[in-house]
Structure formats: structure tokens, C-alpha cells
Design a protein around this motif. Structure first.
Motif, PDB file in Angstrom:
ATOM      1  N   ILE A   1       0.843  -1.213   0.000  1.00  0.00           N
ATOM      2  CA  ILE A   1       0.000   0.000   0.000  1.00  0.00           C
ATOM      3  C   ILE A   1       0.870   1.252   0.000  1.00  0.00           C
ATOM      4  O   ILE A   1       0.611   2.214  -0.728  1.00  0.00           O
TER       5      ILE A   1
ATOM      6  N   THR B   1       2.426   1.775  -3.437  1.00  0.00           N
ATOM      7  CA  THR B   1       1.433   2.218  -4.427  1.00  0.00           C
ATOM      8  C   THR B   1       1.037   3.671  -4.179  1.00  0.00           C
ATOM      9  O   THR B   1       0.906   4.453  -5.119  1.00  0.00           O
TER      10      THR B   1
ATOM     11  N   LYS C   1       3.835   5.899  -5.307  1.00  0.00           N
ATOM     12  CA  LYS C   1       3.865   5.951  -6.769  1.00  0.00           C
ATOM     13  C   LYS C   1       2.796   6.929  -7.274  1.00  0.00           C
ATOM     14  O   LYS C   1       3.046   7.774  -8.129  1.00  0.00           O
ATOM     15  N   ASN C   2       1.609   6.817  -6.689  1.00  0.00           N
ATOM     16  CA  ASN C   2       0.501   7.695  -7.068  1.00  0.00           C
ATOM     17  C   ASN C   2       0.828   9.158  -6.757  1.00  0.00           C
ATOM     18  O   ASN C   2       0.591  10.043  -7.572  1.00  0.00           O
TER      19      ASN C   2
ATOM     20  N   ARG D   1       3.585  10.966  -8.944  1.00  0.00           N
ATOM     21  CA  ARG D   1       3.218  11.325 -10.319  1.00  0.00           C
ATOM     22  C   ARG D   1       2.566  12.706 -10.390  1.00  0.00           C
ATOM     23  O   ARG D   1       2.222  13.163 -11.466  1.00  0.00           O
ATOM     24  N   LEU D   2       2.398  13.325  -9.236  1.00  0.00           N
ATOM     25  CA  LEU D   2       1.877  14.701  -9.227  1.00  0.00           C
ATOM     26  C   LEU D   2       3.078  15.633  -9.413  1.00  0.00           C
ATOM     27  O   LEU D   2       3.572  16.241  -8.467  1.00  0.00           O
ATOM     28  N   LYS D   3       3.573  15.684 -10.650  1.00  0.00           N
ATOM     29  CA  LYS D   3       4.875  16.304 -10.901  1.00  0.00           C
ATOM     30  C   LYS D   3       4.946  17.789 -10.535  1.00  0.00           C
ATOM     31  O   LYS D   3       5.949  18.241  -9.990  1.00  0.00           O
TER      32      LYS D   3
ATOM     33  N   ARG E   1      -7.995  13.658  -0.862  1.00  0.00           N
ATOM     34  CA  ARG E   1      -8.258  13.064  -2.173  1.00  0.00           C
ATOM     35  C   ARG E   1      -8.747  11.615  -2.022  1.00  0.00           C
ATOM     36  O   ARG E   1      -9.745  11.218  -2.602  1.00  0.00           O
ATOM     37  N   GLU E   2      -8.041  10.847  -1.211  1.00  0.00           N
ATOM     38  CA  GLU E   2      -8.371   9.424  -1.100  1.00  0.00           C
ATOM     39  C   GLU E   2      -9.705   9.181  -0.395  1.00  0.00           C
ATOM     40  O   GLU E   2     -10.381   8.207  -0.681  1.00  0.00           O
TER      41      GLU E   2
ATOM     42  N   ARG F   1     -12.533  10.507  -3.059  1.00  0.00           N
ATOM     43  CA  ARG F   1     -12.661   9.725  -4.295  1.00  0.00           C
ATOM     44  C   ARG F   1     -12.922   8.243  -4.057  1.00  0.00           C
ATOM     45  O   ARG F   1     -12.936   7.453  -4.984  1.00  0.00           O
TER      46      ARG F   1
ATOM     47  N   ASN G   1     -11.059   5.991  -2.572  1.00  0.00           N
ATOM     48  CA  ASN G   1      -9.919   5.067  -2.497  1.00  0.00           C
ATOM     49  C   ASN G   1      -9.864   4.406  -1.119  1.00  0.00           C
ATOM     50  O   ASN G   1      -9.576   3.213  -0.996  1.00  0.00           O
TER      51      ASN G   1
ATOM     52  N   LYS H   1      -0.318   4.268   4.886  1.00  0.00           N
ATOM     53  CA  LYS H   1      -0.596   5.615   4.375  1.00  0.00           C
ATOM     54  C   LYS H   1       0.313   6.641   5.047  1.00  0.00           C
ATOM     55  O   LYS H   1       0.763   7.599   4.413  1.00  0.00           O
TER      56      LYS H   1
END
Lengths: 246, 308
Positions: free
Chosen positions: A7, A10, A13-14, A17-19, A89-90, A93, A95, A113
Motif C-alpha cells: 500500500i 502504491t 507511486k501515485n 506522479r503529481l509532478k 483526495r483518497e 474519491r 480510495n 498511508k
């Protein structure tokens, strides 16, 4: 342990990606750390080096505070940006609800987390602490008094500061997951400026000897206190609370 | 009935509001079970209880004969919730891989490729989910629900916000899951037409109480034989209209624009009405029967429980 790693990896990684957010965060962190080092060097280190008799212990105090603060800034700004953002966000949405509906244990999700937000900050903080230690030594100390380093400096800068933020990450995630992420965010937002300025002042003004054990032990004590608060609040961590607060 | 999901007198209070007031129903293995109800009726709370996200205050819940609090039981359930809970910054493949690993699958490559193919997402499997349309997201959420090949699927509004062609695709996927993959499907929906098309059993919840429960066809028949309209060549004498009103089994409702409207009770056939009219010398130009729809049942029941 396998679930926690999965977890956390992941989530990281998620997040990574918020560059744009990452670029802005790193820029802010670098700006803060460079400003801190420059200010310290101009206001404290340079005058101390120009004195007739160089007080090596005072130099060790300044260096410890610089190393410690650099690490704290890396950890703190990272958490300011990602803890609130990730939790909000999680939760909104779905998640989090989706993860809770799997066979995973709720405490493992919480730890994973917390680690996902903490670990990038840890790497950044440790790197900044190391770079500031080497840079200040080579720019100021090596030519005159040699490479300055003490075990307590290492404990404060490389161990105690990260431990404080590990506890804080667990605590803030616990509060944010079981209640409103904004509440956790307020704690993070307030903690960095208040705690960092307090510790820097206590160190620089020799209330706590930053180059020796009192500073390091105080910091470890703070980390333990946060951890104890987290353990005390742990019973709040239920799926029902998390879902109903989403 | 071999039960996949069984709720007995389940109660749940959130804050001061009693959200579920002792609901009971059974979903048999292989059912596509439609769970209907207006907003705030208790549908989401029921789904959360089924997934172990909320605890019941009292009552009993079994999933495949097991307690939902056991992680082994949760492995037997797949779910697609609203919001979908997919990771926007990850690709479809990465999302499914993540869940496959959560469920402890090791050799999941073929399973994931097969699901993406079945959902028509193979060509976009390397794209980030954030770039997907609502319909694609719903199909991916269904794929995720089936990644670990569970026996029960719990789907919350799987076609909400999806365009009509996307809805048809999602419906077909659900039917395939039930008929080809032998899944039991618990489907919460606002879409009555959808439920009528694909669900063999339904329950209607309103204000925390189950108002209607049973096989879709049986319930529809129980509501009466739908509507019968008979077009006549001329006017009908008032005496005959009065006579029709006196026969409750015919369910005579009105005569307007030379058309008679009936809502006959079960067992009354259109031919019974026609023979009465023909026997009284009425010239009939056309007759049609319209089955009672779920929508009519739904509105009739909700009307009954509305406070006066």
C-alpha cells in the motif's frame, strides 16, 4: 508487513506522479534550507570564525542546529503538502473506502498511508541534512579547525528529527482518517514553524546544548510523546469512523 | 433457497437517525438482486454493512454463510462503489495489479489481461485512469471487482452518470458476470428500467424499511395485470360504464376519446373484457395490453408510504 509495503509503495507511486506539486514542494524546501544556512552562516558562523579565539563548541552547536533544521524542513514541508492532499483526495474519491472493503486490516492501512507520506520526506530531509553538514564544514571549518562532527549531532539531525515526524505522520493520519483531514493539516502546518523556531532558539541560546545530549534527548522525548498520544488515540481507528467521516 | 447474502432484522442508527429499522432479505446464489430506493432510504448504509465498512447495531448478516468481519469472507466479495476509488494517476493495469496483490494473487497477469479484454479496455490499459470517461471508469471498477474471482459482487449504482451506450455495455458485463462467471450480484440502482431488465429478484427500501421484496416477475404480476386499453367505434352507454365499474376484477378506470382504460386484477384476461363488451354490442376497433412496469410499482409503493 507485505501489505504495508504494497500500500505504501502504491500510494507513493501515485503521489510521485503529481509532478507539478512535487516540483513546487522541492523548490520551496530548497529555498527554505538555503535561506536558513545562509542566514546562519552570515549571522553566527562567519562572526565566530573571525573571532580571535575560535570557540569550537559554539561552532558545533551552530552546525548541529543547521543540520537538524535542514532535516526538519525537508520532512515538514513534505508533510505539509502531501498529508492533507492525500487524505482529502483518497477519502473523497473513495480510495479509502475501497481499501477498507478488502481483507486488509485497518491499522495496516493507516501505517502504510502514514509511511507513504513520511518516507519521501525522510529521504529528502536526510539528504539535506547530509549536504548541509558537508557544505558548511568544507566552506567554513575544514581549512581552520577541521571537519566538525559529533555523535549527538548525528542523533539530533539524522535520528531525532525523523523520529518526531514519523510520530507526527502517524498521529496526523490517524486524526485525518478518523475525522477531518483539515484538522490533521492544521497540526502539521502549525508544528513546523512553532517547533522548529523553538528548538533552534533553545539550541542557539544554549538553553539546551545542541552539540551534546540534552538537545538530542529532548527531541527524542518529543518524538516519544507524540508516539504515546498516537497509541492512546489508536482505539479511534475503526472502519466505521473512517467511512462516516469521508 | 441457497443464500449468498442473508440479512435478518438488521438495524443501524447513525447519530440520532435510525437508518435501518430491522431490514431482512435473502439473496440466493446466482441471483442478480436489485436494491432500489430513493435517496436517503438506507441503500448506501446497507451496502456499507454488506462490505463490512459499518457494523450492525443488531440483527444478523451472513455472506456465503460466514461473518463479514472475517477477512476470509471479504475475499469472497468483489465491489464497485460510488465513487469508484480508482487511482487516477495510475494506469488501468496498475490499478488492477494493486488489487490483485492485495487479494494475495501471485500469477495475475493473464487474469488482468482477460478482464481488460472483456471490459473493452485493452487498448487503453496503459493509460492513466484520470484520462478515462465515466463509462470506462465504471467498466474498470467492474474489472477490479472481479480481479480476485469473487463469488459475490456488490455494485453501487454501476451505471450512474454513464451515457446510454455505456449503460448497455455495463449491463451486459453484469449479465455475463452472473450467467457466464456464476457470480451472485447485489445491485443498488436508481435506474428502474435497468433493474427490471436484468434483476431476477428485488427489494425496495424506503426510510430504512423494506417495502417490497421478492422475484421481479412475481411482484409485477402481483401488482395486477398492467393496463388494458380498448378502442371502440362509438360512444358507450352510461349504463354499461356503470356496469363495468361494478366488476372490480376488471379494474375499469375511465372512458375517454372512445378508449376504455382498465387495470385488471391478476387472472383477468383481456379476452374476458372483450367478451363482455362484445356481448353488449360494442364494436371494438382495437385492444392492447401493457404490462405493469417496475416504475409503476415503485411509485405506487412510495405513494402508499408517503405521509399524508
Amino acid at each position: 508487513m507485505r501489505d504495508i509495503i504494497l500500500i505504501a509503495a502504491t500510494s507513493m507511486k501515485n503521489n510521485l506522479r503529481l509532478k507539478i506539486i512535487i516540483a513546487v514542494s522541492i523548490a520551496v524546501i530548497l529555498l527554505c534550507v538555503v535561506a536558513l544556512i545562509v542566514a546562519f552562516c552570515i549571522l553566527a558562523v562567519a562572526p565566530a570564525m573571525e573571532a580571535e579565539t575560535i570557540d569550537v563548541h559554539a561552532l558545533k552547536v551552530y552546525l548541529t542546529v543547521i543540520v537538524y533544521s535542514s532535516c526538519l524542513i525537508g520532512l515538514g514541508v513534505n508533510m505539509n503538502v502531501f498529508a492533507f492532499q492525500t487524505m482529502t483526495r483518497e477519502k473523497s474519491r473513495g480510495n479509502m473506502a475501497a481499501l477498507l472493503a478488502t481483507p486488509l486490516d485497518v491499522r495496516r492501512i493507516w501505517i502504510a498511508k502514514s509511511l507513504a507520506v513520511y518516507l519521501p520526506g525522510l529521504i529528502l530531509g536526510e539528504m539535506l541534512a547530509l549536504i548541509s553538514l558537508i557544505a558548511v564544514n568544507y566552506v567554513y571549518f575544514v581549512p581552520e579547525v577541521g571537519f566538525l562532527f559529533t555523535p549527538w549531532m548525528a542523533v539530533s539531525g539524522f535520528l531525532a528529527a525523523p523520529l518526531i515526524y514519523l510520530g507526527l505522520s502517524l498521529l496526523v493520519h490517524l486524526i485525518g482518517l478518523t475525522g477531518k483531514p483539515a484538522t490533521g493539516n492544521v497540526i502539521v502546518q502549525v508544528f513546523l514553524p512553532v517547533f522548529a523556531s523553538l528548538m533552534i532558539n533553545l539550541g542557539v541560546h544554549n538553553v539546551l546544548d545542541a552539540a551534546s545530549w540534552p538537545f538530542a534527548v529532548t527531541n527524542i522525548g518529543v518524538a516519544l510523546t507524540i508516539a504515546v498520544i498516537g497509541v492512546m488515540l489508536r482505539s479511534r481507528l475503526t472502519k466505521e469512523r473512517i467511512v462516516l467521516s469521508s | 433457497m441457497d443464500a449468498a447474502i442473508k440479512l435478518e432484522n438488521v438495524k443501524k442508527t447513525l447519530g440520532r437517525r435510525e437508518v435501518l429499522k430491522g431490514i431482512s432479505f435473502t439473496v440466493a446464489r446466482g441471483d442478480i438482486f436489485g436494491y432500489l430506493g430513493p435517496n436517503g432510504a438506507g441503500k448506501t448504509t446497507t451496502i456499507r454493512i454488506l462490505l463490512g465498512l459499518l457494523r450492525t447495531d443488531s440483527g444478523k448478516l451472513d455472506i456465503m454463510g460466514q461473518d463479514i468481519s472475517r477477512s476470509e469472507t471479504r475475499k469472497r466479495i468483489g465491489f464497485a462503489l460510488d465513487p469508484d476509488g480508482l487511482y487516477d494517476n495510475m494506469t488501468a493495469e496498475e490499478n488492477l495489479e494493486f488489487y490483485a496483490r492485495i487479494y494475495g494473487l501471485s500469477d495475475y497477469g493473464k487474469q488482468i489481461a482477460g478482464l481488460l479484454e472483456a471490459m473493452g479496455l485493452s487498448d487503453r490499459s496503459k493509460d492513466r485512469v484520470g484520462t478515462y470517461s465515466k463509462g470506462m471508469r465504471q467498466r474498470l471498477a467492474l474489472a477490479r471487482a472481479m480481479t480476485h474471482d469473487p463469488e459475490v459482487l456488490v455494485l453501487d449504482e454501476p451505471t450512474a452518470g454513464v451515457d446510454p451506450s455505456g449503460q448497455m455495455e455495463v449491463r451486459q458485463i453484469i449479465l455475463d458476470a452472473a450467467h457466464k462467471r456464476n457470480k451472485t450480484v447485489f445491485l443498488s440502482s436508481h435506474n428502474l428500467d435497468e433493474v427490471q431488465r436484468i434483476c431476477n429478484r428485488i427489494a425496495l427500501i424506503d426510510r430504512g424499511e423494506i417495502k417490497l421484496y421478492g422475484e421481479t416477475e412475481t411482484l409485477r404480476r402481483g401488482m395486477g395485470g398492467g393496463k388494458v386499453t380498448i378502442d371502440t367505434a362509438g360512444d358507450i352507454p352510461q349504463a354499461l360504464l356503470d356496469d363495468l365499474k361494478k366488476r372490480p376484477q376488471l379494474g375499469f378506470r375511465e372512458f375517454k376519446n372512445r378508449t376504455l382504460l382498465f387495470s385488471p386484477q391478476e387472472g383477468t384476461d383481456i379476452s374476458d373484457i372483450i367478451s363482455i363488451l362484445a356481448g353488449r354490442g360494442i364494436k371494438i376497433e382495437g385492444a392492447a395490453r401493457q404490462e405493469a412496469s417496475l416504475e409503476e410499482m415503485y411509485s405506487a409503493i412510495l405513494k402508499e408510504v408517503e405521509p399524508s
